[in-house]
Scaffold this motif. Structure first.
Motif, PDB file in Angstrom:
ATOM      1  N   LEU A 102       0.851  -1.188   0.000  1.00 20.48           N
ATOM      2  CA  LEU A 102       0.000   0.000   0.000  1.00 20.48           C
ATOM      3  C   LEU A 102       0.889   1.242   0.000  1.00 20.48           C
ATOM      4  N   SER A 103       0.424   2.297  -0.615  1.00 20.22           N
ATOM      5  CA  SER A 103       1.182   3.543  -0.590  1.00 20.22           C
ATOM      6  C   SER A 103       0.996   4.233   0.760  1.00 20.22           C
ATOM      7  N   ARG A 104       1.889   5.163   1.054  1.00 21.47           N
ATOM      8  CA  ARG A 104       1.777   5.944   2.291  1.00 21.47           C
ATOM      9  C   ARG A 104       0.457   6.708   2.323  1.00 21.47           C
ATOM     10  N   GLN A 105       0.040   7.224   1.163  1.00 18.48           N
ATOM     11  CA  GLN A 105      -1.203   7.986   1.092  1.00 18.48           C
ATOM     12  C   GLN A 105      -2.411   7.117   1.410  1.00 18.48           C
ATOM     13  N   VAL A 106      -2.416   5.890   0.908  1.00 19.01           N
ATOM     14  CA  VAL A 106      -3.531   4.975   1.178  1.00 19.01           C
ATOM     15  C   VAL A 106      -3.554   4.606   2.650  1.00 19.01           C
ATOM     16  N   ILE A 107      -2.405   4.341   3.231  1.00 22.40           N
ATOM     17  CA  ILE A 107      -2.330   4.011   4.655  1.00 22.40           C
ATOM     18  C   ILE A 107      -2.876   5.169   5.494  1.00 22.40           C
ATOM     19  N   GLU A 108      -2.476   6.380   5.167  1.00 21.39           N
ATOM     20  CA  GLU A 108      -2.961   7.543   5.918  1.00 21.39           C
ATOM     21  C   GLU A 108      -4.461   7.744   5.748  1.00 21.39           C
ATOM     22  N   GLN A 109      -4.981   7.501   4.540  1.00 22.42           N
ATOM     23  CA  GLN A 109      -6.422   7.624   4.311  1.00 22.42           C
ATOM     24  C   GLN A 109      -7.190   6.588   5.130  1.00 22.42           C
ATOM     25  N   ILE A 110      -6.679   5.371   5.178  1.00 20.34           N
ATOM     26  CA  ILE A 110      -7.314   4.315   5.976  1.00 20.34           C
ATOM     27  C   ILE A 110      -7.327   4.710   7.451  1.00 20.34           C
ATOM     28  N   ARG A 111      -6.184   5.120   7.978  1.00 23.27           N
ATOM     29  CA  ARG A 111      -6.095   5.528   9.386  1.00 23.27           C
ATOM     30  C   ARG A 111      -7.071   6.657   9.699  1.00 23.27           C
ATOM     31  N   ARG A 112      -7.069   7.669   8.849  1.00 24.45           N
ATOM     32  CA  ARG A 112      -7.930   8.836   9.058  1.00 24.45           C
ATOM     33  C   ARG A 112      -9.406   8.450   9.052  1.00 24.45           C
ATOM     34  N   THR A 113      -9.789   7.634   8.095  1.00 24.13           N
ATOM     35  CA  THR A 113     -11.192   7.207   7.986  1.00 24.13           C
ATOM     36  C   THR A 113     -11.610   6.389   9.198  1.00 24.13           C
ATOM     37  N   ILE A 114     -10.781   5.450   9.610  1.00 24.39           N
ATOM     38  CA  ILE A 114     -11.091   4.607  10.769  1.00 24.39           C
ATOM     39  C   ILE A 114     -11.269   5.475  12.014  1.00 24.39           C
ATOM     40  N   ARG A 115     -10.371   6.418  12.226  1.00 28.47           N
ATOM     41  CA  ARG A 115     -10.441   7.277  13.412  1.00 28.47           C
ATOM     42  C   ARG A 115     -11.618   8.234  13.351  1.00 28.47           C
ATOM     43  N   ASP A 116     -11.938   8.734  12.158  1.00 25.11           N
ATOM     44  CA  ASP A 116     -13.089   9.637  12.012  1.00 25.11           C
ATOM     45  C   ASP A 116     -14.403   8.917  12.303  1.00 25.11           C
ATOM     46  N   VAL A 117     -14.512   7.675  11.866  1.00 28.78           N
ATOM     47  CA  VAL A 117     -15.757   6.926  12.030  1.00 28.78           C
ATOM     48  C   VAL A 117     -15.886   6.353  13.435  1.00 28.78           C
ATOM     49  N   PHE A 118     -14.832   5.751  13.959  1.00 32.74           N
ATOM     50  CA  PHE A 118     -14.912   5.078  15.257  1.00 32.74           C
ATOM     51  C   PHE A 118     -14.457   5.985  16.395  1.00 32.74           C
ATOM     52  N   SER A 119     -13.179   6.229  16.500  1.00 32.48           N
ATOM     53  CA  SER A 119     -12.631   7.113  17.532  1.00 32.48           C
ATOM     54  C   SER A 119     -11.142   7.274  17.284  1.00 32.48           C
ATOM     55  N   GLU A 120     -10.554   8.256  17.954  1.00 27.25           N
ATOM     56  CA  GLU A 120      -9.108   8.474  17.837  1.00 27.25           C
ATOM     57  C   GLU A 120      -8.313   7.276  18.353  1.00 27.25           C
ATOM     58  N   SER A 121      -8.906   6.513  19.249  1.00 26.50           N
ATOM     59  CA  SER A 121      -8.194   5.366  19.820  1.00 26.50           C
ATOM     60  C   SER A 121      -8.350   4.088  18.997  1.00 26.50           C
ATOM     61  N   ALA A 122      -9.160   4.114  17.957  1.00 22.53           N
ATOM     62  CA  ALA A 122      -9.346   2.926  17.116  1.00 22.53           C
ATOM     63  C   ALA A 122      -8.030   2.588  16.416  1.00 22.53           C
ATOM     64  N   ARG A 123      -7.774   1.304  16.292  1.00 23.97           N
ATOM     65  CA  ARG A 123      -6.556   0.817  15.630  1.00 23.97           C
ATOM     66  C   ARG A 123      -6.969  -0.035  14.444  1.00 23.97           C
ATOM     67  N   VAL A 124      -6.069  -0.196  13.487  1.00 25.82           N
ATOM     68  CA  VAL A 124      -6.391  -0.969  12.295  1.00 25.82           C
ATOM     69  C   VAL A 124      -5.215  -1.866  11.913  1.00 25.82           C
ATOM     70  N   ILE A 125      -5.568  -3.083  11.508  1.00 21.23           N
ATOM     71  CA  ILE A 125      -4.588  -4.076  11.067  1.00 21.23           C
ATOM     72  C   ILE A 125      -4.923  -4.456   9.631  1.00 21.23           C
ATOM     73  N   LEU A 126      -3.924  -4.408   8.765  1.00 26.58           N
ATOM     74  CA  LEU A 126      -4.055  -4.901   7.396  1.00 26.58           C
ATOM     75  C   LEU A 126      -3.677  -6.367   7.401  1.00 26.58           C
ATOM     76  N   PHE A 127      -4.509  -7.202   6.789  1.00 23.59           N
ATOM     77  CA  PHE A 127      -4.173  -8.629   6.709  1.00 23.59           C
ATOM     78  C   PHE A 127      -4.497  -9.133   5.315  1.00 23.59           C
ATOM     79  N   GLY A 128      -4.208 -10.378   5.057  1.00 20.17           N
ATOM     80  CA  GLY A 128      -4.459 -10.942   3.739  1.00 20.17           C
ATOM     81  C   GLY A 128      -3.329 -10.630   2.769  1.00 20.17           C
ATOM     82  N   SER A 129      -3.628 -10.693   1.473  1.00 24.75           N
ATOM     83  CA  SER A 129      -2.590 -10.597   0.450  1.00 24.75           C
ATOM     84  C   SER A 129      -1.890  -9.238   0.416  1.00 24.75           C
ATOM     85  N   ARG A 130      -2.575  -8.152   0.752  1.00 23.44           N
ATOM     86  CA  ARG A 130      -1.928  -6.830   0.731  1.00 23.44           C
ATOM     87  C   ARG A 130      -0.882  -6.690   1.844  1.00 23.44           C
TER      88      ARG A 130
END
Length: 122
Positions: free
Chosen positions: A25-53
């Protein structure tokens, strides 16, 4: 408490390529994922990428994400759908599998256990 003892972390991003060193994944995609997860859930939400990516040697693949957020079950369910929609708008139409869990160490679902064991913290 989520220890993450089995997962790897995206700690550095390649300066020249724009790709994170240990995920496809590009740095931009990683940052977009982080931002979206935190905006929707909370600042303390964490995210794990799994599978083929999360595997450098793999090809293709959808976006498989495990979101760790402390919220009621109905809030997590609504947040999951909202996240998928927002990520598709931001990243373009692609297949996104998003699983949410308040505590992956206690979650009995096999996909959560495998994602937590083998995934990469974003």
């Amino acid at each position: 408490m989520v220890s993450g003892q089995y997962t790897r972390s995206v700690s550095e991003c390649g300066e020249n390529t724009g790709l994170a060193e240990n995920v496809r994944l590009s740095r931009q995609v990683i940052e977009q994922i982080r931002r979206t997860i935190r905006d929707v859930f909370s600042e303390s939400a964490r995210v794990i990428l799994f599978g083929s990516r999360a595997q450098l040697e793999a090809r293709g693949g959808d976006l498989d994400l495990l979101v760790i957020a402390d919220a009621a079950r109905d809030v997590l369910a609504r947040g999951r759908l909202q996240c998928i929609a927002l990520l598709q708008l931001a990243l373009g139409e692609q297949h996104i599998d998003l699983v949410v869990s308040p505590d992956p160490e206690k979650d009995e679902r096999l996909i959560v256990r495998e994602a937590f064991r083998t995934g990469v913290w974003l």
